[in-house]
Design an enzyme around this catalytic site. Structure first.
Site, PDB file in Angstrom:
ATOM      1  N   CYS A  53       0.907  -1.211  -0.109  1.00 43.98           N
ATOM      2  CA  CYS A  53      -0.093  -0.024  -0.207  1.00 43.98           C
ATOM      3  C   CYS A  53       0.737   1.385   0.023  1.00 43.98           C
ATOM      4  CB  CYS A  53      -0.865   0.042   1.247  1.00 43.98           C
ATOM      5  SG  CYS A  53      -2.104  -1.465   1.082  1.00 43.98           S
ATOM      6  N   ARG A 130      -7.759  -4.422  -3.200  1.00 43.85           N
ATOM      7  CA  ARG A 130      -7.426  -3.082  -4.120  1.00 43.85           C
ATOM      8  C   ARG A 130      -8.292  -2.817  -4.958  1.00 43.85           C
ATOM      9  NH1 ARG A 130      -2.285  -2.712  -1.900  1.00 43.85           N
ATOM     10  NH2 ARG A 130      -1.507  -4.684  -0.724  1.00 43.85           N
TER      11      ARG A 130
END
Lengths: 219, 73
Positions: A53, A130
């Site tokens: 991330c 995601r």
């Protein structure tokens, strides 16, 4: 952390209005309608202070100027708190020198995550996967991308999709596989015999009547 | 709150928006252009300023209240 027990019944679909929301973000309370008139990339990440991330946030910040040129805003989301988002983005700036210029939703209630189908318990019972939702200036969902937890997103592809969508909208065309700005575009297929015959006389580059390409006039 | 600090004072972006409203009614689009702030931030910020009693909305436009004028005067 509390496990996700809710079941997602219906996911947002392409061509449909993006689900409305009002959410606490690092830039204050934002509503989806605040973005009306600009395009929006709404994306979720699994958690703050995690390695993949972090690389994605740096990459999103790097393409932000390119997105702005295309009148596209970015809005991140995870089920972390605003304090966590602030601490993480400050840490990224301190360690890597990259300022995160876009807001991040603190979706502790998971309301937005559930509305957009960002929770996939098969991947994680506590984190959003995601996701990328490309929403146009009329707040219609134009693209949905899902990436697994282990795979960071490709920013180049996100920009390419936006270019392709905006080009298609502006010129009533479609774009072929691996299209890049400046490449030839696909002319919509004809609906009648007459149109098919005329098509072949129009100077397009045609494989056959149903697959014709043309060069767009540069602005 | 992005435009109002916990102590009730406008933040830098809040102050910019209040100043942009000084000449009179302004739409979010006009304020965004004047301040250089993103349109989404202006829409959200004006909502906050209105909730705090510093600006008031009429149709699609906003203007300063007496309280708002006093803060930047």
């Amino acid at each position: 952390m509390e496990e996700i027990k809710e079941q997602v019944i219906s996911l947002p679909r392409l061509g449909e209005p993006a689900p409305a929301f009002e959410a606490v973000t690092t830039h204050g309370l934002l509503k989806l309608e605040d973005f009306k008139g600009t395009w929006l990339v709404l994306f979720s990440h699994p958690a703050d202070f995690t390695p993949v991330c972090t690389t994605e946030f740096i990459a999103f910040a790097e393409i932000y100027p390119e997105l702005q040129k295309r009148e596209v805003e970015l809005l991140g989301l995870s089920v972390d708190s605003v304090s966590s988002h602030i601490a993480w983005t400050r840490n990224i700036e301190e360690k890597v020198g990259v300022k995160i210029p876009f807001p991040i939703i603190a979706d502790l209630s998971k309301e937005v995550s559930l509305a957009y189908g960002m929770l996939h318990p098969g991947q994680s019972k506590t984190e959003t996967v995601r996701c990328v939702f490309i929403i146009d200036d009329k707040q219609i969902i134009r693209t949905i991308l899902y990436y697994p937890l282990t795979t960071g997103r490709n920013m180049d592809e996100i920009l390419r999709i936006i270019d392709a969508l905006q080009t298609a909208d502006a010129n009533a065309v479609a774009t072929p596989a691996n299209w890049r700005p400046g490449d030839m575009v696909v002319v919509p297929p004809p609906n009648t015999q007459e149109m098919a015959e005329e098509r072949l006389k129009q100077g397009y580059e045609c494989v056959d009547w149903y697959l014709c390409k043309k060069k767009l006039q540069s602005k | 709150m992005a435009c109002i600090s916990p102590d009730g004072k406008p933040t830098e972006s809040g102050t910019k928006m209040l100043h942009a409203l000084e000449p009179g009614f302004g739409s979010p689009e006009e304020i965004a252009e004047d301040t250089g702030l993103s349109l989404f931030r202006v829409r959200s910020g004006l909502r906050e300023l209105a909730q705090a009693g510093l600006a008031k909305q009429k149709d699609d436009k906003y203007e300063l209240t007496e309280k708002g004028t006093g803060l930047i005067g």
